[in-house]
Write a protein that holds these residues in place. Structure first.
Motif, PDB file in Angstrom:
ATOM      1  N   GLU A 140     -18.240 -28.325 -14.656  1.00  0.00           N
ATOM      2  CA  GLU A 140     -18.059 -27.969 -13.247  1.00  0.00           C
ATOM      3  C   GLU A 140     -16.782 -28.578 -12.696  1.00  0.00           C
ATOM      4  O   GLU A 140     -16.377 -29.678 -13.099  1.00  0.00           O
ATOM      5  CB  GLU A 140     -19.253 -28.445 -12.407  1.00  0.00           C
ATOM      6  N   LEU A 141     -16.179 -27.862 -11.752  1.00  0.00           N
ATOM      7  CA  LEU A 141     -14.966 -28.356 -11.118  1.00  0.00           C
ATOM      8  C   LEU A 141     -15.306 -29.500 -10.173  1.00  0.00           C
ATOM      9  O   LEU A 141     -16.211 -29.395  -9.354  1.00  0.00           O
ATOM     10  CB  LEU A 141     -14.280 -27.236 -10.340  1.00  0.00           C
ATOM     11  N   VAL A 142     -14.543 -30.584 -10.292  1.00  0.00           N
ATOM     12  CA  VAL A 142     -14.666 -31.709  -9.371  1.00  0.00           C
ATOM     13  C   VAL A 142     -13.609 -31.608  -8.279  1.00  0.00           C
ATOM     14  O   VAL A 142     -13.905 -31.681  -7.091  1.00  0.00           O
ATOM     15  CB  VAL A 142     -14.513 -33.045 -10.119  1.00  0.00           C
ATOM     16  N   ALA A 143     -12.357 -31.439  -8.701  1.00  0.00           N
ATOM     17  CA  ALA A 143     -11.245 -31.362  -7.751  1.00  0.00           C
ATOM     18  C   ALA A 143     -10.068 -30.687  -8.423  1.00  0.00           C
ATOM     19  O   ALA A 143      -9.876 -30.818  -9.634  1.00  0.00           O
ATOM     20  CB  ALA A 143     -10.846 -32.758  -7.270  1.00  0.00           C
ATOM     21  N   GLY A 144      -9.281 -29.975  -7.622  1.00  0.00           N
ATOM     22  CA  GLY A 144      -8.091 -29.325  -8.128  1.00  0.00           C
ATOM     23  C   GLY A 144      -6.921 -29.572  -7.205  1.00  0.00           C
ATOM     24  O   GLY A 144      -7.096 -29.858  -6.013  1.00  0.00           O
ATOM     25  N   ILE A 145      -5.712 -29.469  -7.768  1.00  0.00           N
ATOM     26  CA  ILE A 145      -4.503 -29.672  -6.969  1.00  0.00           C
ATOM     27  C   ILE A 145      -3.414 -28.758  -7.485  1.00  0.00           C
ATOM     28  O   ILE A 145      -3.198 -28.633  -8.695  1.00  0.00           O
ATOM     29  CB  ILE A 145      -4.070 -31.161  -7.002  1.00  0.00           C
ATOM     30  N   THR A 146      -2.743 -28.078  -6.565  1.00  0.00           N
ATOM     31  CA  THR A 146      -1.638 -27.205  -6.942  1.00  0.00           C
ATOM     32  C   THR A 146      -0.352 -28.024  -7.085  1.00  0.00           C
ATOM     33  O   THR A 146      -0.309 -29.211  -6.753  1.00  0.00           O
ATOM     34  CB  THR A 146      -1.429 -26.117  -5.891  1.00  0.00           C
ATOM     35  N   LYS A 147       0.675 -27.350  -7.537  1.00  0.00           N
ATOM     36  CA  LYS A 147       1.948 -28.042  -7.745  1.00  0.00           C
ATOM     37  C   LYS A 147       2.519 -28.561  -6.421  1.00  0.00           C
ATOM     38  O   LYS A 147       3.181 -29.612  -6.396  1.00  0.00           O
ATOM     39  CB  LYS A 147       2.952 -27.106  -8.419  1.00  0.00           C
ATOM     40  N   ASP A 148       2.255 -27.862  -5.332  1.00  0.00           N
ATOM     41  CA  ASP A 148       2.785 -28.300  -4.040  1.00  0.00           C
ATOM     42  C   ASP A 148       1.822 -29.233  -3.302  1.00  0.00           C
ATOM     43  O   ASP A 148       2.089 -29.612  -2.159  1.00  0.00           O
ATOM     44  CB  ASP A 148       3.141 -27.113  -3.146  1.00  0.00           C
ATOM     45  N   ASN A 181       1.632 -26.236 -13.485  1.00  0.00           N
ATOM     46  CA  ASN A 181       1.211 -25.637 -12.225  1.00  0.00           C
ATOM     47  C   ASN A 181      -0.037 -26.355 -11.726  1.00  0.00           C
ATOM     48  O   ASN A 181      -0.004 -27.550 -11.495  1.00  0.00           O
ATOM     49  CB  ASN A 181       1.057 -24.135 -12.389  1.00  0.00           C
ATOM     50  N   ALA A 182      -1.149 -25.673 -11.611  1.00  0.00           N
ATOM     51  CA  ALA A 182      -2.356 -26.322 -11.110  1.00  0.00           C
ATOM     52  C   ALA A 182      -2.891 -27.335 -12.119  1.00  0.00           C
ATOM     53  O   ALA A 182      -2.769 -27.148 -13.334  1.00  0.00           O
ATOM     54  CB  ALA A 182      -3.437 -25.284 -10.818  1.00  0.00           C
ATOM     55  N   ASP A 204       1.614 -36.817  -9.701  1.00  0.00           N
ATOM     56  CA  ASP A 204       3.015 -37.219  -9.725  1.00  0.00           C
ATOM     57  C   ASP A 204       3.732 -36.191 -10.595  1.00  0.00           C
ATOM     58  O   ASP A 204       3.627 -36.239 -11.828  1.00  0.00           O
ATOM     59  CB  ASP A 204       3.147 -38.629 -10.297  1.00  0.00           C
ATOM     60  N   ASN A 205       4.428 -35.265  -9.971  1.00  0.00           N
ATOM     61  CA  ASN A 205       5.064 -34.179 -10.721  1.00  0.00           C
ATOM     62  C   ASN A 205       6.162 -34.699 -11.643  1.00  0.00           C
ATOM     63  O   ASN A 205       6.390 -34.131 -12.721  1.00  0.00           O
ATOM     64  CB  ASN A 205       5.617 -33.131  -9.765  1.00  0.00           C
ATOM     65  N   ALA A 206       6.835 -35.751 -11.261  1.00  0.00           N
ATOM     66  CA  ALA A 206       7.901 -36.301 -12.102  1.00  0.00           C
ATOM     67  C   ALA A 206       7.346 -36.854 -13.405  1.00  0.00           C
ATOM     68  O   ALA A 206       8.029 -36.872 -14.429  1.00  0.00           O
ATOM     69  CB  ALA A 206       8.652 -37.385 -11.346  1.00  0.00           C
ATOM     70  N   LYS A 207       6.085 -37.311 -13.362  1.00  0.00           N
ATOM     71  CA  LYS A 207       5.453 -37.889 -14.562  1.00  0.00           C
ATOM     72  C   LYS A 207       4.462 -36.922 -15.205  1.00  0.00           C
ATOM     73  O   LYS A 207       3.805 -37.283 -16.180  1.00  0.00           O
ATOM     74  CB  LYS A 207       4.727 -39.175 -14.185  1.00  0.00           C
ATOM     75  N   ASN A 208       4.317 -35.714 -14.643  1.00  0.00           N
ATOM     76  CA  ASN A 208       3.329 -34.746 -15.159  1.00  0.00           C
ATOM     77  C   ASN A 208       1.949 -35.391 -15.281  1.00  0.00           C
ATOM     78  O   ASN A 208       1.249 -35.230 -16.293  1.00  0.00           O
ATOM     79  CB  ASN A 208       3.769 -34.171 -16.502  1.00  0.00           C
ATOM     80  N   THR A 209       1.572 -36.109 -14.259  1.00  0.00           N
ATOM     81  CA  THR A 209       0.332 -36.884 -14.283  1.00  0.00           C
ATOM     82  C   THR A 209      -0.523 -36.555 -13.058  1.00  0.00           C
ATOM     83  O   THR A 209       0.011 -36.395 -11.956  1.00  0.00           O
ATOM     84  CB  THR A 209       0.637 -38.386 -14.319  1.00  0.00           C
ATOM     85  N   VAL A 210      -1.821 -36.453 -13.300  1.00  0.00           N
ATOM     86  CA  VAL A 210      -2.778 -36.235 -12.219  1.00  0.00           C
ATOM     87  C   VAL A 210      -3.757 -37.403 -12.208  1.00  0.00           C
ATOM     88  O   VAL A 210      -4.070 -37.970 -13.261  1.00  0.00           O
ATOM     89  CB  VAL A 210      -3.508 -34.889 -12.375  1.00  0.00           C
TER      90      VAL A 210
END
Length: 120
Positions: free
Chosen positions: A46-54, A32-33, A72-78
């Motif tokens: 501290e939080l730098v940046a976040g991204i949701t699944k969408d 998910n996030a 890249d959701n296909a690679k499960n990579t942020v």
């Protein structure tokens, strides 16, 4: 179990750029996030940046306009693209993910951390 492995940290001069990557592996049903945090010795993470699944993103005020988070959701990579780096961006950076395992367990997972040093 789910593991996060980070890469891309290092030494860079002020004004330079780095790209951090974080790949999730293991018995993953979905991620998910995802996010990037940073921590200095003796200080709170501290939080730098976040991204949701969408793909919705949020950033700390101190990095807005300089850092970009993507996934890249296909690679499960942020990823975290860091531009116009400043000495005050020197921290250990940690990847974080909210994962659902193949056994339907909900886990919050952390990477091992990668050091980013901005110095001339």
């Amino acid at each position: 179990q789910v593991q996060l492995v980070e890469s891309g940290g290092g030494l860079v001069q002020p004004g330079g750029s780095l790209r951090l990557s974080c790949a999730a592996s293991g018995s993953i049903l979905s991620i998910n996030a995802m996010g990037w945090y940073r921590q200095a010795p003796g200080k709170q993470r501290e939080l730098v940046a976040g991204i949701t699944k969408d793909g919705s993103t949020n950033y700390a005020d101190s990095v807005k306009g300089r850092f970009t988070i993507s996934r890249d959701n296909a690679k499960n990579t942020v990823y975290l693209q860091m531009n116009s780096l400043k000495p005050e961006d020197t921290f250990v950076y940690y990847c974080n993910a909210d994962a659902v395992t193949s056994r339907y367990r909900y886990l919050e997972v952390w990477g091992q951390g990668t050091l980013v040093t901005v110095s001339s």
